[in-house]
Design an enzyme around this catalytic site. Structure first.
Site, PDB file in Angstrom:
ATOM      1  N   ASP A   1       1.018  -1.353   0.051  1.00  0.00           N
ATOM      2  CA  ASP A   1      -0.014   0.079  -0.002  1.00  0.00           C
ATOM      3  C   ASP A   1       0.894   1.136   0.023  1.00  0.00           C
ATOM      4  O   ASP A   1       2.016   1.088   0.381  1.00  0.00           O
ATOM      5  CB  ASP A   1      -0.928  -0.024   1.347  1.00  0.00           C
ATOM      6  CG  ASP A   1      -2.037   0.904   1.154  1.00  0.00           C
ATOM      7  OD1 ASP A   1      -3.316   0.133   1.080  1.00  0.00           O
ATOM      8  OD2 ASP A   1      -2.104   2.196   1.130  1.00  0.00           O
TER       9      ASP A   1
ATOM     10  N   CYS B   1     -20.131   1.234  -0.211  1.00  0.00           N
ATOM     11  CA  CYS B   1     -20.336   0.366  -1.446  1.00  0.00           C
ATOM     12  C   CYS B   1     -21.678   0.633  -2.094  1.00  0.00           C
ATOM     13  O   CYS B   1     -21.880   1.302  -3.261  1.00  0.00           O
ATOM     14  CB  CYS B   1     -20.360  -1.248  -1.060  1.00  0.00           C
ATOM     15  SG  CYS B   1     -18.698  -1.497  -0.070  1.00  0.00           S
TER      16      CYS B   1
ATOM     17  N   LYS C   1     -22.405   4.305  -3.718  1.00  0.00           N
ATOM     18  CA  LYS C   1     -21.457   4.603  -4.745  1.00  0.00           C
ATOM     19  C   LYS C   1     -21.577   3.534  -5.967  1.00  0.00           C
ATOM     20  O   LYS C   1     -21.517   3.891  -6.920  1.00  0.00           O
ATOM     21  CB  LYS C   1     -19.952   4.225  -4.202  1.00  0.00           C
ATOM     22  CG  LYS C   1     -19.024   4.089  -5.193  1.00  0.00           C
ATOM     23  CD  LYS C   1     -17.194   3.883  -4.565  1.00  0.00           C
ATOM     24  CE  LYS C   1     -17.056   2.425  -4.146  1.00  0.00           C
ATOM     25  NZ  LYS C   1     -16.483   1.865  -5.239  1.00  0.00           N
TER      26      LYS C   1
HETATM   27  C1  UGA Z   1     -22.175  -4.423   0.924  1.00  0.00           C
HETATM   28  C2  UGA Z   1     -22.712  -5.905   0.552  1.00  0.00           C
HETATM   29  O1  UGA Z   1     -23.604  -6.319   1.506  1.00  0.00           O
HETATM   30  C3  UGA Z   1     -21.600  -6.748   0.305  1.00  0.00           C
HETATM   31  O2  UGA Z   1     -21.894  -7.813  -0.119  1.00  0.00           O
HETATM   32  C4  UGA Z   1     -20.534  -6.235  -0.624  1.00  0.00           C
HETATM   33  O3  UGA Z   1     -19.390  -7.033  -0.772  1.00  0.00           O
HETATM   34  C5  UGA Z   1     -20.082  -4.822  -0.003  1.00  0.00           C
HETATM   35  O4  UGA Z   1     -21.009  -4.040  -0.045  1.00  0.00           O
HETATM   36  C6  UGA Z   1     -19.100  -4.064  -1.159  1.00  0.00           C
HETATM   37  O5  UGA Z   1     -19.748  -3.824  -2.253  1.00  0.00           O
HETATM   38  O6  UGA Z   1     -18.063  -4.101  -0.882  1.00  0.00           O
HETATM   39  P1  UGA Z   1     -21.678  -3.633   3.414  1.00  0.00           P
HETATM   40  O7  UGA Z   1     -21.609  -2.009   2.758  1.00  0.00           O
HETATM   41  O8  UGA Z   1     -20.301  -3.688   4.001  1.00  0.00           O
HETATM   42  O9  UGA Z   1     -21.644  -4.765   2.167  1.00  0.00           O
HETATM   43  O10 UGA Z   1     -22.878  -3.500   4.255  1.00  0.00           O
HETATM   44  P2  UGA Z   1     -24.323  -4.111   4.482  1.00  0.00           P
HETATM   45  O11 UGA Z   1     -24.704  -4.919   5.331  1.00  0.00           O
HETATM   46  O12 UGA Z   1     -24.813  -4.466   2.905  1.00  0.00           O
HETATM   47  O13 UGA Z   1     -25.112  -2.778   4.777  1.00  0.00           O
HETATM   48  C7  UGA Z   1     -25.029  -1.574   3.795  1.00  0.00           C
HETATM   49  C8  UGA Z   1     -26.183  -0.665   4.279  1.00  0.00           C
HETATM   50  O14 UGA Z   1     -27.495  -0.957   4.056  1.00  0.00           O
HETATM   51  C9  UGA Z   1     -25.886  -0.268   5.842  1.00  0.00           C
HETATM   52  O15 UGA Z   1     -26.237   1.274   5.869  1.00  0.00           O
HETATM   53  C10 UGA Z   1     -27.014  -1.079   6.392  1.00  0.00           C
HETATM   54  O16 UGA Z   1     -27.476  -0.258   7.563  1.00  0.00           O
HETATM   55  C11 UGA Z   1     -28.258  -0.805   5.255  1.00  0.00           C
HETATM   56  N1  UGA Z   1     -29.341  -1.960   5.355  1.00  0.00           N
HETATM   57  C12 UGA Z   1     -28.902  -3.318   5.098  1.00  0.00           C
HETATM   58  C13 UGA Z   1     -30.457  -1.752   5.522  1.00  0.00           C
HETATM   59  O17 UGA Z   1     -31.051  -0.478   5.945  1.00  0.00           O
HETATM   60  N2  UGA Z   1     -31.375  -2.818   5.685  1.00  0.00           N
HETATM   61  C14 UGA Z   1     -31.079  -3.903   5.795  1.00  0.00           C
HETATM   62  O18 UGA Z   1     -32.130  -4.699   5.565  1.00  0.00           O
HETATM   63  C15 UGA Z   1     -29.684  -4.359   5.321  1.00  0.00           C
END
Ligand code: UGA
Length: 447
Positions: free
Chosen positions: A34, A276, A279
């Site tokens: 990095d 994620c 974006k």
């Molecule tokens: C997300 C995807 O779930 C992963 O599979 C993916 O690899 C990742 O993006 C990425 O592209 O790197 P992440 O952003 O870490 O993962 O978190 P999530 O658990 O998916 O939550 C994302 C957002 O959605 C959070 O703000 C969470 O509060 C919200 N969320 C999630 C809800 O509002 N309702 C839900 O039922 C689930």
């Protein structure tokens, strides 16, 4: 190539570090590069550069055993010493929603320069999230130009998207649902598949072999689907709020029992944040527009999500009349529990709007306070405990559903706040119980 291939990883954010530590913890020799000196210094001392459950122990173990070492820059050395190079650098958003390929291009240049001096066949694997066409039309020509070598003949090029979630990133790396391998030629694809078969043995997840651009699209389509599921249930929540007696949580529970729908990602609340979904939905829209197609469904997904912070601030205003001079307690700042990451966190637009309306904000988060201080500086107050956050508050908004917030009782809010008014932005409290004892409103709950 030796039986156990050696691996290098360029870029040690969540994806890069989990990949590096995952492989190193299973005995692969891994070099992580990095440009961030501080990050690499921490890694070499066995300290993760960010909060992520489960990674600390395996990282320090791998560093001690010598299976993982960090390098500042030195991509050439990393490529020379290894057989596979993962590229896991960031792809931030441009102002028009498209992605910024600066770091991808510079990684490709560095790999190409290193390959110029290398005689052995080498495989580069793009793990960063890049829009369809990028690996083929941006990465490949750069590596060929810089190395003077030919893809498929002298080196292989694959696209292997990552599906880990922050907060359970390391566990997700070790227990993947599926592996997607896009390749320019089948030889490289087969070798990457062999690497994963060995890594996951004896429980190898389903492996999909496909083209580079299909692999790239699978990542965006998956995230866009999950984001759409969230905006869908938040749309139903908006409808529930208009219907006396309706409750989105029960609707979601019953919907989720239909196997075709499934229960995950149906939690209504303040919508999605993080590095994620916002974006990636934007980038897929921009990419699609660039190809001449307007993806209306994705536009709607984004619009529904954008309006949720405004909605909760309005709920707060309804409860208090005016927000001017009122003290609002914010429970939870991170974009979701189990992380200190506040990128695109819902707390940011909510707090900004409260401040604009003249409210005074006191915030608490179990791990994201330092991150928040860098964002809000002294425009808000930071509490060191839940009780400290609630003290003298006129209203409390629950923004992030940390486990410790779930344990709070109506009596606790009553005992600590000036006015016990609670807005549950993540549906973690039982409305029956809370409504009896305090002024309680929640997303997706009809009055
Ligand atoms: C997300 C995807 O779930 C992963 O599979 C993916 O690899 C990742 O993006 C990425 O592209 O790197 P992440 O952003 O870490 O993962 O978190 P999530 O658990 O998916 O939550 C994302 C957002 O959605 C959070 O703000 C969470 O509060 C919200 N969320 C999630 C809800 O509002 N309702 C839900 O039922 C689930």
């Amino acid at each position: 190539m030796s039986k156990r291939p050696k691996i290098s990883v360029i870029g040690v954010g969540y994806v890069g570090l989990c990949t590096a530590v995952g492989l190193a913890s299973r005995g692969y020799s891994v070099v992580a590069c990095d440009i961030d000196v501080e990050k690499i210094n921490k890694i070499n001392r066995g300290i993760p550069p960010f909060f992520e459950p489960g990674i600390q122990e395996k990282l320090s173990e791998s560093v001690q055993k010598g299976t993982l070492k960090g390098l500042v820059g030195e991509t050439d050395r990393a490529v020379m010493e290894t057989d596979f190079t993962y590229v896991a650098v960031g792809t931030p958003s441009n102002s028009d929603g498209s992605i910024d390929l600066t770091y991808i291009k510079s990684a490709a240049v560095n790999i190409g320069k290193a390959l110029k001096q290398k005689t052995d066949y080498h495989i580069a694997i793009i793990k960063s999230t890049v829009v369809p066409g990028t690996t083929q039309s941006v990465v490949l020509p750069i590596i060929e130009r810089e190395s003077g070598k030919k893809c498929d003949v002298d080196f292989g090029l694959c696209m292997n998207p990552e599906f880990l979630r922050q907060g359970s990133a390391f566990q997700d790396t070790l227990n993947a649902d599926r592996i997607v391998i896009g390749s320019h030629d089948t030889q490289a694809g087969r070798r990457v598949e062999a690497l994963y078969c060995e890594f996951y043995s004896p429980q190898v997840p389903p492996i999909i072999q496909t083209t580079l651009s299909t692999a790239e699209l699978i990542k965006y389509a998956s995230n866009a689907m999950l984001a759409t599921k969230i905006s869908f249930i938040n749309t139903i929540a908006n409808i529930c709020e208009k219907i006396p007696g309706a409750d989105v949580q029960v609707v979601a529970e019953a919907m989720g029992l239909d196997k075709r729908i499934g229960s995950q990602f149906l939690d209504a609340g303040l919508g999605y944040g993080g590095s994620c979904f916002p974006k990636d939905v934007k980038a897929l829209i921009a990419c699609s527009e660039a190809f001449g197609y307007t993806p209306e469904l994705l536009d709607a997904t984004e619009n529904v999500n954008k309006k949720l912070p405004i909605k909760v601030v309005n709920l707060c205003r309804q409860q208090l009349g005016t927000l001017k001079g009122k003290q609002i307690a914010i429970l939870g700042l991170a974009f979701k529990p189990n992380t200190d990451d506040m990128r695109e966190a819902r707390a940011i637009p909510i707090i900004n709007q409260l401040l604009e309306a003249g409210a005074c904000v006191v915030a608490y988060d179990p791990v994201a306070l330092l991150t928040a201080k860098a964002i809000f500086k002294d425009s808000i107050c930071y509490a060191n405990s839940i009780a400290g956050c609630l003290k003298d508050a006129d209203c409390c908004i629950l923004v992030t559903e940390w486990p410790e917030f779930k344990k709070l009782t109506p009596d606790f809010f009553n005992a600590n706040m000036k006015q016990p008014i609670l807005i549950d932005g993540r549906r973690i409290y039982d409305p029956q119980k809370f409504r009896k004892k305090l002024k309680f409103s929640a997303i997706g709950l009809g009055q």
